[in-house]
Design a protein around this motif. Structure first.
Motif, short mmCIF file in Angstrom:
data_model
loop_
_atom_site.label_atom_id
_atom_site.label_comp_id
_atom_site.label_asym_id
_atom_site.label_seq_id
_atom_site.Cartn_x
_atom_site.Cartn_y
_atom_site.Cartn_z
N GLY A 274 10.30 -5.30 38.52
CA GLY A 274 10.46 -6.54 39.26
C GLY A 274 9.73 -6.61 40.58
O GLY A 274 9.41 -7.68 41.07
N SER A 275 9.46 -5.46 41.19
CA SER A 275 8.81 -5.40 42.49
C SER A 275 7.97 -4.13 42.56
O SER A 275 8.35 -3.10 41.99
N PRO A 276 6.84 -4.17 43.27
CA PRO A 276 6.04 -2.95 43.44
C PRO A 276 6.83 -1.81 44.07
O PRO A 276 6.52 -0.64 43.88
N LYS A 277 7.88 -2.16 44.84
CA LYS A 277 8.65 -1.14 45.55
C LYS A 277 9.77 -0.52 44.71
O LYS A 277 10.42 0.41 45.17
N CYS A 278 9.98 -1.04 43.51
CA CYS A 278 11.06 -0.54 42.65
C CYS A 278 10.46 0.27 41.51
O CYS A 278 10.30 -0.22 40.38
N VAL A 279 10.13 1.51 41.79
CA VAL A 279 9.43 2.39 40.84
C VAL A 279 10.45 3.24 40.10
O VAL A 279 11.31 3.88 40.71
N HIS A 280 10.35 3.25 38.78
CA HIS A 280 11.25 4.07 37.96
C HIS A 280 10.96 5.55 38.21
O HIS A 280 9.81 5.99 38.14
N GLY A 281 12.02 6.31 38.45
CA GLY A 281 11.89 7.75 38.57
C GLY A 281 12.09 8.42 37.22
O GLY A 281 12.72 7.86 36.32
N SER A 282 11.56 9.61 37.06
CA SER A 282 11.72 10.35 35.81
C SER A 282 13.15 10.84 35.68
O SER A 282 13.72 11.38 36.64
N PRO A 283 13.77 10.68 34.50
CA PRO A 283 15.13 11.22 34.31
C PRO A 283 15.16 12.75 34.36
O PRO A 283 16.22 13.34 34.54
N LYS A 284 13.98 13.38 34.24
CA LYS A 284 13.91 14.84 34.26
C LYS A 284 13.81 15.41 35.67
O LYS A 284 14.03 16.60 35.88
N ALA A 285 13.43 14.56 36.63
CA ALA A 285 13.28 15.04 38.01
C ALA A 285 14.67 15.23 38.64
O ALA A 285 15.51 14.33 38.57
N LYS A 286 14.90 16.36 39.25
CA LYS A 286 16.20 16.67 39.87
C LYS A 286 16.05 16.72 41.38
O LYS A 286 15.08 17.28 41.90
N ARG B 75 17.04 5.45 37.26
CA ARG B 75 17.09 5.49 38.72
C ARG B 75 15.71 5.23 39.29
O ARG B 75 14.69 5.59 38.70
N ARG B 76 15.70 4.61 40.47
CA ARG B 76 14.42 4.38 41.11
C ARG B 76 13.99 5.64 41.88
O ARG B 76 14.84 6.43 42.30
N LEU B 77 12.72 5.76 42.04
CA LEU B 77 12.16 6.85 42.85
C LEU B 77 12.01 6.31 44.27
O LEU B 77 11.21 5.40 44.51
N LYS B 78 12.78 6.83 45.19
CA LYS B 78 12.72 6.34 46.57
C LYS B 78 11.33 6.58 47.15
O LYS B 78 10.75 7.65 46.97
N ASN B 79 10.81 5.56 47.80
CA ASN B 79 9.44 5.59 48.35
C ASN B 79 8.41 5.87 47.25
O ASN B 79 7.35 6.45 47.49
N GLY B 80 8.75 5.41 46.03
CA GLY B 80 7.89 5.69 44.88
C GLY B 80 6.49 5.13 45.01
O GLY B 80 5.52 5.77 44.59
N LEU B 81 6.36 3.95 45.60
CA LEU B 81 5.04 3.34 45.73
C LEU B 81 4.17 4.15 46.69
O LEU B 81 2.97 4.36 46.43
N ASP B 82 4.75 4.63 47.77
CA ASP B 82 3.99 5.47 48.72
C ASP B 82 3.56 6.77 48.07
O ASP B 82 2.42 7.22 48.25
N ILE B 83 4.46 7.38 47.31
CA ILE B 83 4.14 8.64 46.63
C ILE B 83 3.02 8.41 45.62
O ILE B 83 2.06 9.18 45.53
N LEU B 84 3.14 7.32 44.87
CA LEU B 84 2.13 7.01 43.86
C LEU B 84 0.77 6.77 44.51
O LEU B 84 -0.26 7.25 44.04
N GLY B 85 0.78 6.04 45.63
CA GLY B 85 -0.46 5.70 46.31
C GLY B 85 -1.16 6.89 46.93
O GLY B 85 -2.39 6.88 47.09
N ARG B 86 -0.40 7.92 47.27
CA ARG B 86 -1.03 9.13 47.83
C ARG B 86 -1.73 9.94 46.74
O ARG B 86 -2.67 10.68 47.02
#
Length: 525
Positions: free
Chosen positions: A269-281, A434-445
């Protein structure tokens, strides 16, 4: 009212079937070609036309205005059209599995195709902007019915503003050497399963590729328009090779593993709402690429292995689970043992070493070849303009939800639960998705972001509008903070904030309980 208009349009089509239809035989379904009379009906019917107001004349949100101003302003030569060996090598090195030996100096042509319906201009604009000037052509298929067989008004008909914009040059320069954009209507009045209908629609893409000159040396890619391949990856695919020479076009091409399947990070729905991996802890060090949920659907196949393009005499036909209700040809998934899920037990060596050509269903279902994640594209999921658009999608398209116009938006499913909790920025620990917090920033780096996300002001404007969309919808339907997507929504357990609809229902339920108690009292007396 929307459905009655759609039904009226379908009645009109059925009345004119004798004049518009192409009939294969008496028992075959009737396929309608949309002609000027149907177009005129849609344009002259004020209510029907209002369902898809011309984009540039209807009120647009701030974010859509920002995006489409950029999309419609792309002019001049394609900036990365010139061939440079060092640049091509660098591109190939970005993507695991791709290699470049320096011998190829002419780019492969890419024929694109997909399904199109009520997709918003957020995803259409972002798709066009990212791929501008790369595709040889793009063939889109629009149906008169949803996957649940609900009638819908055809949107991209000749003379419509939507089609005019789509073909205005947003996908690339127009003219003989430009990117041609086609929309073909699919009208089939025989009810089938949702996925079966999709597979039959996508078979039209392969037919159109053949009509438009696809050869063994070209690439085909099938996607939904909200699945956006990245520009760098498309350029790499035009010049690089997958391992084991799997895209060779010589007569010894076996088609055992001719595909590259693309794996995308997913925005809800928004560039800032990035799905996180269910495997990431949380608290556990994880490689960046493993932080993201991966959406795997888009697929590329070399032309030599595409059904209708490759050598049908060498490559055997494969038995399939369903037949096309229009042509009678085998369609849908392959039967077990013929390659799906890596199961080749029924033909371990193919036919003299040659394996079946790929149908459109195989593009969506088959494994084989290689899969790549990281910089290859993005899935912009549920980038709609209103909550009603979202509810309509879940009521009548794939993954049908029978209570789509009754429950809170966040109670529809796990995706919408993430959508709403991201909008409110509330904790989603323990949720199915779950969303990945700051996912867009992480992706952009780590990778290049979509061109649309780099347009000044678009990301913030879109996210703010999404928040307002959710808040307005909750005034009517309420909010379900206790829903986590791991089970079906239950109002008594999950509703945390009532809306008008919930309050009306609560009053009615209270009245019903009082009436029941009164009956009990009378009975006791």
């Amino acid at each position: 009212p929307k459905l009655s208009i759609h039904a009226l349009a379908c009645v009109f089509v059925l009345i004119y079937l004798p004049f518009l239809a192409v009939i294969n035989n008496v028992s075959s379904p009737i396929v309608v070609t949309i002609d000027d009379s149907l177009t005129a009906f849609t344009q002259n019917n004020e209510e029907s036309a209002s369902a898809h107001l011309p984009l540039m004349s209807m009120p647009m949100s701030e974010s859509l205005s920002i995006l489409m101003a950029e999309v419609l302003n792309i002019n001049g030569p394609v900036p990365d059209d010139e061939f440079n060996i060092s640049t091509e090598k660098e591109r190939c090195n970005q993507f695991d599995g791709l290699v470049y030996d320096g011998k190829r100096t002419k780019r492969r042509r890419i024929f694109a195709g997909g399904l199109i319906a009520d997709d918003s201009w957020h995803v259409l604009g972002a798709n066009a902007m990212e791929t501008h000037g790369i595709f040889h052509s793009i063939s889109l298929i629009e149906s008169n019915r949803t996957q649940s067989f609900e009638p819908r008004a055809l949107r991209f008909t000749p003379g419509s503003k939507d089609l005019e914009i789509l073909q205005s040059g947003i996908y690339g320069p127009t003219g003989q050497n430009g990117t041609a954009v086609y929309v073909n209507q699919y009208v089939n009045e025989i009810k089938t399963g949702a996925m079966e209908r999709e597979h039959m629609m996508r078979e039209m893409i392969l037919q159109k590729w053949k009509e438009r000159g696809m050869t063994r040396d070209d690439i085909g890619i099938i996607f939904d328009v909200d699945e956006i391949p990245s520009r760098d990856f498309l350029r790499a695919a035009q010049i690089c090779d997958p391992p084991d020479d799997n895209w060779r076009t010589t007569p010894d091409q076996t088609c055992r593993a001719p595909s590259i399947r693309l794996s995308y990070p997913m925005m809800e729905g928004s560039p800032k709402c990035v799905h996180g991996s269910p495997k990431a802890k949380e608290g556990v060090e994880t490689p960046v690429k493993n932080l993201f949920k991966r959406f795997i659907s888009s697929c590329m196949v070399i032309g030599a292995c595409v059904q209708g393009i490759g050598d049908s005499e060498k490559h055997p036909l494969v038995p399939r689970t369903k037949n096309d209700t229009i042509t009678g040809e085998p369609t849908s998934s392959r039967k077990p043992g013929y390659g799906e899920e890596f199961n080749w037990s029924k033909m371990p060596n193919g036919k003299d070493g040659y394996f079946p050509l790929w149908s459109a269903a195989d593009f969506r279902r088959m494994t084989g070849g290689i899969g790549i994640f990281g910089g290859v594209g993005f899935h912009l999921h549920n980038f709609f303009n209103s909550a009603d658009d979202i509810r309509f999608k879940y009521a009548y398209y794939g993954h049908v939800h029978k209570n789509a116009f009754d429950v809170p938006l966040g109670g529809l499913n796990a995706d919408m639960n993430l959508f709403v909790k991201c909008a409110h920025d509330i904790d989603d620990t323990g949720n199915k998705k779950r969303r990945l917090k700051n996912g867009l920033d992480i992706l952009g780096r780590e990778y290049k972001l979509p061109a649309a996300f780099l347009v000044d002001g678009y990301v913030d404007a879109r996210h703010n509008e999404m928040v307002k969309l959710v808040e307005e919808d909750e005034k009517e339907y309420g909010r379900a903070d206790n829903f986590d997507g791991n089970q079906l929504y239950k109002e008594e357990h999950h509703l945390t904030h009532s809306g008008r609809k919930n309050k009306v229902k609560a009053v009615a339920d209270d009245r019903e309980k009082k009436d029941e108690q009164k009956d009990v009292d009378i009975s006791m007396k």
